[in-house]
Design a protein around this motif. Structure first.
Motif, PDB file in Angstrom:
ATOM      1  N   TYR A  32       0.856  -1.193   0.000  1.00 11.95           N
ATOM      2  CA  TYR A  32       0.000   0.000   0.000  1.00 11.95           C
ATOM      3  C   TYR A  32       0.889   1.239   0.000  1.00 11.95           C
ATOM      4  O   TYR A  32       1.971   1.250   0.585  1.00 11.95           O
ATOM      5  CB  TYR A  32      -0.892   0.009   1.238  1.00 11.95           C
ATOM      6  N   ALA A  33       0.428   2.296  -0.691  1.00  6.89           N
ATOM      7  CA  ALA A  33       1.145   3.573  -0.690  1.00  6.89           C
ATOM      8  C   ALA A  33       0.132   4.704  -0.579  1.00  6.89           C
ATOM      9  O   ALA A  33      -0.985   4.612  -1.109  1.00  6.89           O
ATOM     10  CB  ALA A  33       1.984   3.727  -1.960  1.00  6.89           C
ATOM     11  N   SER A  34       0.518   5.770   0.099  1.00 12.91           N
ATOM     12  CA  SER A  34      -0.401   6.896   0.296  1.00 12.91           C
ATOM     13  C   SER A  34      -0.512   7.779  -0.932  1.00 12.91           C
ATOM     14  O   SER A  34      -1.467   8.549  -1.055  1.00 12.91           O
ATOM     15  CB  SER A  34       0.041   7.738   1.497  1.00 12.91           C
ATOM     16  N   TYR A  44       6.532   5.465  -5.278  1.00  9.95           N
ATOM     17  CA  TYR A  44       5.455   5.386  -4.295  1.00  9.95           C
ATOM     18  C   TYR A  44       5.840   6.114  -3.015  1.00  9.95           C
ATOM     19  O   TYR A  44       6.943   5.947  -2.495  1.00  9.95           O
ATOM     20  CB  TYR A  44       5.132   3.918  -3.990  1.00  9.95           C
ATOM     21  N   VAL A  45       4.906   6.907  -2.507  1.00 12.00           N
ATOM     22  CA  VAL A  45       5.105   7.657  -1.263  1.00 12.00           C
ATOM     23  C   VAL A  45       4.440   6.881  -0.120  1.00 12.00           C
ATOM     24  O   VAL A  45       3.304   6.448  -0.236  1.00 12.00           O
ATOM     25  CB  VAL A  45       4.491   9.065  -1.365  1.00 12.00           C
ATOM     26  N   GLY A  46       5.156   6.738   0.985  1.00 15.83           N
ATOM     27  CA  GLY A  46       4.601   6.019   2.126  1.00 15.83           C
ATOM     28  C   GLY A  46       4.336   4.553   1.831  1.00 15.83           C
ATOM     29  O   GLY A  46       3.315   4.003   2.239  1.00 15.83           O
ATOM     30  N   VAL A  78       4.157   0.710   2.108  1.00 17.61           N
ATOM     31  CA  VAL A  78       4.090  -0.190   3.256  1.00 17.61           C
ATOM     32  C   VAL A  78       3.831  -1.612   2.774  1.00 17.61           C
ATOM     33  O   VAL A  78       2.947  -1.849   1.955  1.00 17.61           O
ATOM     34  CB  VAL A  78       2.968   0.217   4.234  1.00 17.61           C
ATOM     35  N   PRO A 120      -0.802  -0.592   7.536  1.00 18.04           N
ATOM     36  CA  PRO A 120      -0.800   0.773   7.007  1.00 18.04           C
ATOM     37  C   PRO A 120      -1.998   1.571   7.517  1.00 18.04           C
ATOM     38  O   PRO A 120      -3.005   1.004   7.932  1.00 18.04           O
ATOM     39  CB  PRO A 120      -0.912   0.543   5.498  1.00 18.04           C
ATOM     40  N   SER A 177      -4.291   7.531  -2.615  1.00 18.53           N
ATOM     41  CA  SER A 177      -3.778   6.261  -2.100  1.00 18.53           C
ATOM     42  C   SER A 177      -3.988   5.127  -3.097  1.00 18.53           C
ATOM     43  O   SER A 177      -4.956   5.124  -3.856  1.00 18.53           O
ATOM     44  CB  SER A 177      -4.449   5.929  -0.767  1.00 18.53           C
ATOM     45  N   ARG A 184      11.707  -1.057  -3.143  1.00 21.34           N
ATOM     46  CA  ARG A 184      12.448  -1.284  -1.902  1.00 21.34           C
ATOM     47  C   ARG A 184      13.907  -1.642  -2.183  1.00 21.34           C
ATOM     48  O   ARG A 184      14.828  -1.166  -1.522  1.00 21.34           O
ATOM     49  CB  ARG A 184      11.784  -2.397  -1.100  1.00 21.34           C
ATOM     50  N   HIS A 189      -6.705  11.715   6.510  1.00 21.12           N
ATOM     51  CA  HIS A 189      -5.369  11.118   6.625  1.00 21.12           C
ATOM     52  C   HIS A 189      -4.926  11.070   8.089  1.00 21.12           C
ATOM     53  O   HIS A 189      -4.184  10.167   8.494  1.00 21.12           O
ATOM     54  CB  HIS A 189      -4.356  11.928   5.817  1.00 21.12           C
ATOM     55  N   LEU A 235      -5.351   7.418  11.552  1.00 25.27           N
ATOM     56  CA  LEU A 235      -4.222   6.902  12.325  1.00 25.27           C
ATOM     57  C   LEU A 235      -4.706   6.364  13.677  1.00 25.27           C
ATOM     58  O   LEU A 235      -5.625   6.916  14.286  1.00 25.27           O
ATOM     59  CB  LEU A 235      -3.189   8.010  12.550  1.00 25.27           C
TER      60      LEU A 235
END
Length: 215
Positions: free
Chosen positions: A49-51, A59-61, A63, A68, A76, A88, A167, A171
């Motif tokens: 997953y990415a934000s 990809y930002v964020g 996971v 996530p 997203s 990665r 967002h 959390l």
């Protein structure tokens, strides 16, 4: 046939195509995404997953293999495990060894990170340069102020909720407090009947404070 799919687009597909599984609500989809990304077999059976996705496809964020903070918005995405692994590995390689082109080289020979241009890349094993330690700072509070067009209050407030507030509230352990501040100046004055109506409505809506003033 794509490396990623928008979470919002996925939700629309689930609601549009009858041959797909029927979901009770959005939370069912978000939980399924969290469970899949957090699975120990996400690399083979599920996804990451990415934000958000940058213009260059990064990809930002990103996971994978962890829980996530999934949000249902236009930014997203769920990411194929292969694509997540490629990023990665590229990031890990970039953090480990710095490679520079040889000064004056026409064929693009490369040298490793000491920068002296004397040790070729294929001369023995490459040294691994560990990145410097980074002091961790945990940010726990967000505060923002924005001016909204009064004639488009519903649209702008909804956009702020979708693109900022959700967002944060998604959390774990988040507690949100949203305050609406209203300031209106009427050049010719506010009629008494309007003052009465507004006062009654403010009391009904449990305003913490409200008043009319001379300017």
């Amino acid at each position: 046939d794509q490396p990623h799919l928008g979470v919002k687009q996925l939700w629309e597909y689930m609601a549009q195509y009858l041959y797909l599984s029927r979901l009770r609500d959005e939370q069912v989809l978000l939980k399924a995404i969290r469970d899949g990304v957090n699975s120990i077999t996400w690399r083979t059976d599920y996804f990451a997953y990415a934000s958000a996705v940058r213009e260059d496809g990064t990809y930002v964020g990103l996971v994978g293999g962890a829980i996530p903070a999934v949000t249902l918005d236009s930014a997203s995405v769920v990411v194929k495990a292969e694509a997540a692994q490629r990023q990665r590995e590229a990031e890990a390689q970039a953090e480990g060894v710095k490679v520079y082109p040889e000064p004056g080289s026409a064929d693009g020979d490369k040298k490793i990170g000491n920068g002296d241009g004397k040790k070729p890349l294929d001369d023995g094993p490459e040294p691994v340069i560990a990145p410097p330690p980074v002091k961790s700072v945990t940010l726990r509070r967000f505060h923002g102020t924005v001016e909204i067009d009064a004639s488009r209050l519903g649209r702008d407030a909804g956009k702020i909720s979708d693109e900022v507030l959700i967002h944060l509230t998604s959390l774990v352990g988040a507690k949100a407090k949203v305050t609406v501040e209203i300031e209106v100046e009427v050049q010719n004055g506010i009629p008494e009947d309007k003052i009465r109506i507004i006062t009654e409505n403010c009391n009904t809506l449990k305003f913490k404070g409200h008043s009319f003033e001379e300017t």
